[in-house]
Each structure stands twice: as structure tokens, then as C-alpha cells.
Design a protein around this motif. Structure first.
Motif, mmCIF file in Angstrom:
data_model
loop_
_atom_site.group_PDB
_atom_site.id
_atom_site.type_symbol
_atom_site.label_atom_id
_atom_site.label_comp_id
_atom_site.label_asym_id
_atom_site.label_seq_id
_atom_site.Cartn_x
_atom_site.Cartn_y
_atom_site.Cartn_z
ATOM 1 N N LEU A 215 0.802 -1.310 -0.190
ATOM 2 C CA LEU A 215 0.100 0.104 -0.178
ATOM 3 C C LEU A 215 0.685 1.327 -0.038
ATOM 4 C CD1 LEU A 215 -2.569 -0.934 2.408
ATOM 5 C CD2 LEU A 215 -2.561 -1.486 0.189
ATOM 6 N N THR A 216 2.139 0.963 -0.077
ATOM 7 C CA THR A 216 3.056 2.331 0.098
ATOM 8 C C THR A 216 4.132 2.382 -0.755
ATOM 9 O OG1 THR A 216 4.108 3.721 1.551
ATOM 10 C CG2 THR A 216 4.327 1.419 2.173
ATOM 11 N N ARG A 217 4.600 3.266 -1.119
ATOM 12 C CA ARG A 217 6.032 3.429 -1.928
ATOM 13 C C ARG A 217 6.815 4.629 -1.217
ATOM 14 N NH1 ARG A 217 4.745 2.911 -7.890
ATOM 15 N NH2 ARG A 217 4.877 0.576 -8.289
ATOM 16 N N ARG A 218 6.437 5.582 -0.428
ATOM 17 C CA ARG A 218 7.248 6.457 0.142
ATOM 18 C C ARG A 218 6.879 6.740 1.743
ATOM 19 N NH1 ARG A 218 7.502 11.670 -1.224
ATOM 20 N NH2 ARG A 218 5.367 11.967 -2.098
ATOM 21 N N THR A 219 5.500 6.911 1.656
ATOM 22 C CA THR A 219 4.969 7.415 3.129
ATOM 23 C C THR A 219 3.830 6.452 3.367
ATOM 24 O OG1 THR A 219 3.452 8.963 1.867
ATOM 25 C CG2 THR A 219 5.570 9.690 2.732
ATOM 26 N N PRO A 220 3.244 6.359 4.517
ATOM 27 C CA PRO A 220 2.284 5.283 4.978
ATOM 28 C C PRO A 220 1.192 5.273 3.990
ATOM 29 C CG PRO A 220 2.981 6.267 6.845
ATOM 30 C CD PRO A 220 3.845 7.061 5.655
ATOM 31 N N HIS A 221 0.822 4.286 3.480
ATOM 32 C CA HIS A 221 -0.282 4.168 2.380
ATOM 33 C C HIS A 221 -0.519 4.995 1.305
ATOM 34 C CE1 HIS A 221 -2.470 1.323 5.915
ATOM 35 N NE2 HIS A 221 -1.176 0.900 5.263
ATOM 36 N N ASP A 222 0.290 5.680 0.875
ATOM 37 C CA ASP A 222 0.363 6.504 -0.096
ATOM 38 C C ASP A 222 -0.231 6.082 -1.403
ATOM 39 O OD1 ASP A 222 2.518 5.286 -1.064
ATOM 40 O OD2 ASP A 222 3.681 7.018 -0.895
ATOM 41 N N LEU A 223 -0.057 4.813 -1.737
ATOM 42 C CA LEU A 223 -0.846 4.303 -2.818
ATOM 43 C C LEU A 223 -2.301 4.291 -2.629
ATOM 44 C CD1 LEU A 223 1.605 1.521 -3.839
ATOM 45 C CD2 LEU A 223 1.570 3.732 -4.611
ATOM 46 N N ILE A 224 -2.874 4.412 -1.581
ATOM 47 C CA ILE A 224 -4.309 4.452 -1.555
ATOM 48 C C ILE A 224 -4.743 5.768 -0.756
ATOM 49 C CG2 ILE A 224 -4.849 2.104 -1.827
ATOM 50 C CD1 ILE A 224 -4.815 2.015 1.563
ATOM 51 N N GLY A 225 -3.941 6.905 -0.863
ATOM 52 C CA GLY A 225 -4.190 8.149 -0.364
ATOM 53 C C GLY A 225 -4.080 8.491 0.976
ATOM 54 N N GLY A 226 -3.385 7.540 1.514
ATOM 55 C CA GLY A 226 -3.268 7.625 3.214
ATOM 56 C C GLY A 226 -4.410 6.851 3.925
ATOM 57 N N CYS A 227 -5.406 6.408 3.113
ATOM 58 C CA CYS A 227 -6.478 5.623 3.709
ATOM 59 C C CYS A 227 -5.942 4.363 4.603
ATOM 60 C CB CYS A 227 -7.470 5.163 2.777
ATOM 61 S SG CYS A 227 -8.342 6.576 2.084
ATOM 62 N N ASP A 228 -6.649 3.879 5.794
ATOM 63 C CA ASP A 228 -6.264 2.992 6.522
ATOM 64 C C ASP A 228 -6.374 1.614 5.639
ATOM 65 O OD1 ASP A 228 -5.844 4.517 8.477
ATOM 66 O OD2 ASP A 228 -7.787 4.346 9.474
ATOM 67 N N SER A 229 -7.370 1.643 5.038
ATOM 68 C CA SER A 229 -7.578 0.200 4.217
ATOM 69 C C SER A 229 -8.045 0.499 2.666
ATOM 70 C CB SER A 229 -8.680 -0.746 4.665
ATOM 71 O OG SER A 229 -9.920 0.042 4.613
ATOM 72 N N VAL A 230 -7.987 -0.612 1.785
ATOM 73 C CA VAL A 230 -8.083 -0.479 0.289
ATOM 74 C C VAL A 230 -9.925 -0.020 0.518
ATOM 75 C CG1 VAL A 230 -8.566 -1.865 -1.657
ATOM 76 C CG2 VAL A 230 -6.535 -2.026 -0.515
ATOM 77 N N ASN A 231 -10.666 -0.797 1.167
ATOM 78 C CA ASN A 231 -12.096 -0.812 1.175
ATOM 79 C C ASN A 231 -12.415 0.766 1.759
ATOM 80 O OD1 ASN A 231 -12.558 -3.415 0.738
ATOM 81 N ND2 ASN A 231 -13.009 -3.925 2.947
ATOM 82 N N GLU A 232 -11.492 1.481 2.533
ATOM 83 C CA GLU A 232 -11.781 2.927 2.871
ATOM 84 C C GLU A 232 -11.718 3.754 1.539
ATOM 85 O OE1 GLU A 232 -9.875 6.257 5.668
ATOM 86 O OE2 GLU A 232 -9.913 4.256 6.344
ATOM 87 N N PHE A 233 -10.678 3.472 0.913
ATOM 88 C CA PHE A 233 -10.165 4.021 -0.238
ATOM 89 C C PHE A 233 -11.292 4.049 -1.484
ATOM 90 C CE2 PHE A 233 -7.349 4.730 -4.152
ATOM 91 C CZ PHE A 233 -7.379 5.962 -4.071
ATOM 92 N N LEU A 234 -11.774 2.728 -1.536
ATOM 93 C CA LEU A 234 -12.843 2.587 -2.705
ATOM 94 C C LEU A 234 -14.119 3.442 -2.365
ATOM 95 C CD1 LEU A 234 -12.183 -1.171 -3.333
ATOM 96 C CD2 LEU A 234 -11.790 0.596 -4.618
ATOM 97 N N HIS A 235 -14.383 3.105 -0.652
ATOM 98 C CA HIS A 235 -15.591 3.988 -0.549
ATOM 99 C C HIS A 235 -15.099 5.515 -0.856
ATOM 100 C CE1 HIS A 235 -19.108 4.897 1.801
ATOM 101 N NE2 HIS A 235 -18.300 5.810 2.755
ATOM 102 N N TRP A 236 -14.214 5.959 -0.376
ATOM 103 C CA TRP A 236 -14.024 7.465 -0.540
ATOM 104 C C TRP A 236 -14.205 7.769 -2.105
ATOM 105 C CZ3 TRP A 236 -10.408 10.228 -3.426
ATOM 106 C CH2 TRP A 236 -10.237 11.694 -3.226
ATOM 107 N N LEU A 237 -13.509 7.077 -3.049
ATOM 108 C CA LEU A 237 -13.662 7.409 -4.468
ATOM 109 C C LEU A 237 -14.914 7.233 -4.691
ATOM 110 C CD1 LEU A 237 -10.580 5.175 -5.564
ATOM 111 C CD2 LEU A 237 -10.814 7.633 -6.176
ATOM 112 N N LYS A 238 -15.902 6.434 -4.438
ATOM 113 C CA LYS A 238 -17.259 6.266 -4.816
ATOM 114 C C LYS A 238 -17.814 7.568 -4.306
ATOM 115 C CE LYS A 238 -21.143 2.772 -4.814
ATOM 116 N NZ LYS A 238 -21.465 1.524 -4.440
ATOM 117 N N GLU A 239 -17.684 8.130 -3.019
ATOM 118 C CA GLU A 239 -18.213 9.182 -2.803
ATOM 119 C C GLU A 239 -17.889 10.496 -3.505
ATOM 120 O OE1 GLU A 239 -17.041 9.498 1.383
ATOM 121 O OE2 GLU A 239 -18.992 9.005 2.365
ATOM 122 N N GLN A 240 -16.747 10.364 -3.944
ATOM 123 C CA GLN A 240 -16.298 11.499 -4.983
ATOM 124 C C GLN A 240 -16.935 11.501 -6.212
ATOM 125 O OE1 GLN A 240 -13.934 14.084 -4.402
ATOM 126 N NE2 GLN A 240 -14.244 13.328 -2.118
#
Length: 295
Positions: free
Chosen positions: A15-40
């Protein structure tokens, strides 16, 4: 429909390359990131990339999570590999899980893909190999009646790379030579604009360059990759209006009757630290949404 690319390490649990979970926007989980994208307002997720040799089971968990979240998928494919066979699962084994479960979640899947390239050699030979491959693949897909379409993508010019797809004219010529309704074009707007900017290198630009690809190229576009150009290179957010003449490009597509996905292809691990990652991503999504609605 708005789409968003998620990089392939995420599908493999990284989930990261440089900073914690930066490949999913700093979200705690993939599911949280997917939920955020859907809300957007995002409706589709692109797997960036799915190599031919990858283990389909390694990607299956996140792909299923995408579907379970009520989102569609597209795939950024890759031509490299020496798989052979008479079925598409043979020549592209990593698509097995997607093709076997696709019907439960969406009508068809789009695969964006680059032409063959190489560090040296003949552009004519790479052009021919690409045409031959897609004639084979479209024939197999047509014979098996698979819900799969391909979209050959324009690349940006790179030093030390021989690439028949690093111009829009080259991509258009390959698609025309294949001559299949199953093969269209992915217009990578960022790659296209990057080359325009490099052609003006050394000149101070006061206004954006509004050149467009060939009209037939635009008419054959069935998918998009959208990202900005900035001091950190390509695949940057669209936060800065000068990063891409987005509305101009969207209008050109809409004038040509485009009905496909407007897919953001951002590399969040390269974003600047002036704003939180999700702020940049949200600003990019909302700018794209506005351009599509007002185009």
C-alpha cells in the motif's frame, strides 16, 4: 462515467512507496479508499497494470472488493510475455479470474494497452509485431465471444526507447491495420500534452497549447488516461489548471460522440507535499467531473 487507476502493488497487498499508504491516498484500508472514491463520484477502477504472467489469484481479492463496492473495473494490460494458445486465458492467463466472474458484475471489460517497444531495434518491426498480436487477440476474443475490448494507447516519447506508439499517428495506423471493431484507442491526454510541451522546450508559454490529435484518432477513442504534467513529471494531479488543457480535450471527445470512461491515471506516491494526497486527488476528480458535465 469517471474512472480512477489503482496501481498494481495495491492488488498484491503493498500500500505504500514513500509514505504510509500513499498508494491509497493515506487511507487505512483498500475498502476505505474505494468508499472514498465512490463518494467522490468515481464509478470505475482501473488495474494499473495487470501483466500477462501475473498470478490471477494474487489480484482476485482486491478485484472482488472493487466489484463488491459497486464499482466496475477496467484493466491496463501489457503486451510483453510469450504465452501461446488458442484461448484468451492461454495468451493472457492473469485475466482468468476477471473473465470468469465478469458477468456477475458488468457487461464487458476494457483493456488499455501499449504497443511493443524496445531499447533498440526497428520501429517498423515493433509496429508489425503489435499489429500481428492484436490481430491474433481480437480473432480469439471474437471466436470465444468474450466481453472484452482493447484500446491501444499513445505513449510519450522517451529517450532511448523505440516505440511505434509514441505518436498519435502511429497508434492510429496500427489500429487501422488491425482493422477490428474490438480494437480502439486509449487517448492518454497527459502523454499527448507532455510531448507538446517538450516540443516547445525553452520557450516561455503564456497560454496552454491547444493542438489536438488527428480527427480520426479522436473518433476512434474508446478509453482515456488523464493526468497532469508538472515539475515532478507526468501522472500528476490536475490541481493546477495549467497541468492539462482538460476542458479542451473533453470537448473534442464529446464533439466526436465519445461515450467511454474518463479515467484518471495519477501516481499519488509522486504528489507534492503542499496539500494532503486526498486533497489533490479530490480536486482532480472534481475538475474532471466539471469538465465532463460542462463540456
Amino acid at each position: 462515467m469517471l474512472g480512477y487507476s489503482i496501481q498494481d502493488p495495491v492488488f498484491q497487498g503493498i500500500l505504500t512507496r514513500r509514505t504510509p499508504h500513499d498508494l491509497i491516498g493515506g487511507c487505512d484500508s483498500v475498502n476505505e479508499f474505494l468508499h472514498w472514491l465512490k463518494e467522490q463520484g468515481v464509478c470505475s477502477i482501473e488495474v494499473r497494470i495487470l501483466p500477462r504472467h501475473a498470478n490471477p489469484i494474487a489480484y482476485a481479492d482486491v478485484i472482488q472488493r472493487i466489484w463488491d463496492a459497486g464499482l466496475k473495473i477496467t484493466v491496463h494490460g501489457h503486451v510483453e510475455g510469450n504465452m501461446v494458445g488458442n484461448r484468451f486465458e492461454d495468451v493472457y492467463p492473469s485475466m482468468k479470474y476477471i473473465l470468469r466472474h465478469l458477468g456477475n458484475h458488468q457487461d464487458e471489460v476494457m483493456m488499455a494497452i501499449h504497443a511493443y517497444d524496445a531499447a533498440s531495434g526497428s520501429e517498423e518491426q515493433l509496429f508489425g509485431r503489435t499489429v500481428e498480436l492484436f490481430r491474433e487477440w481480437t480473432s480469439i476474443v471474437e471466436h470465444e465471444q468474450l466481453p472484452l475490448r482493447f484500446a491501444l494507447e499513445n505513449n510519450r516519447k522517451k529517450t532511448g526507447k523505440v516505440d511505434p506508439g509514441d505518436t498519435t499517428a502511429g497508434v492510429l495506423d496500427m489500429v487501422k491495420q488491425v482493422g477490428s471493431p474490438l480494437l480502439g484507442i486509449t487517448w492518454d491526454m497527459g502523454h499527448f500534452y507532455s510531448d507538446l510541451l517538450h516540443s516547445q522546450e525553452g520557450r516561455k508559454l503564456q497560454v496552454p497549447i491547444l493542438d489536438l490529435p488527428e480527427p480520426e484518432f479522436i473518433r476512434r477513442v474508446v478509453h482515456t488516461h488523464i493526468h497532469g504534467i508538472g515539475s515532478r513529471g507526468t501522472h500528476q494531479p490536475l490541481t493546477d489548471p495549467s497541468s492539462l488543457p482538460l476542458t479542451h480535450y473533453v470537448q473534442a471527445l464529446q464533439n466526436a460522440g465519445y461515450q467511454g470512461i474518463y479515467n484518471l491515471e495519477l501516481t499519488m506516491s509522486k504528489f507534492g507535499s503542499d496539500r494532503p494526497i486526498l486533497d489533490h486527488a479530490s480536486a482532480s476528480i472534481q475538475r474532471l467531473k466539471k469538465a465532463v458535465l460542462n463540456g
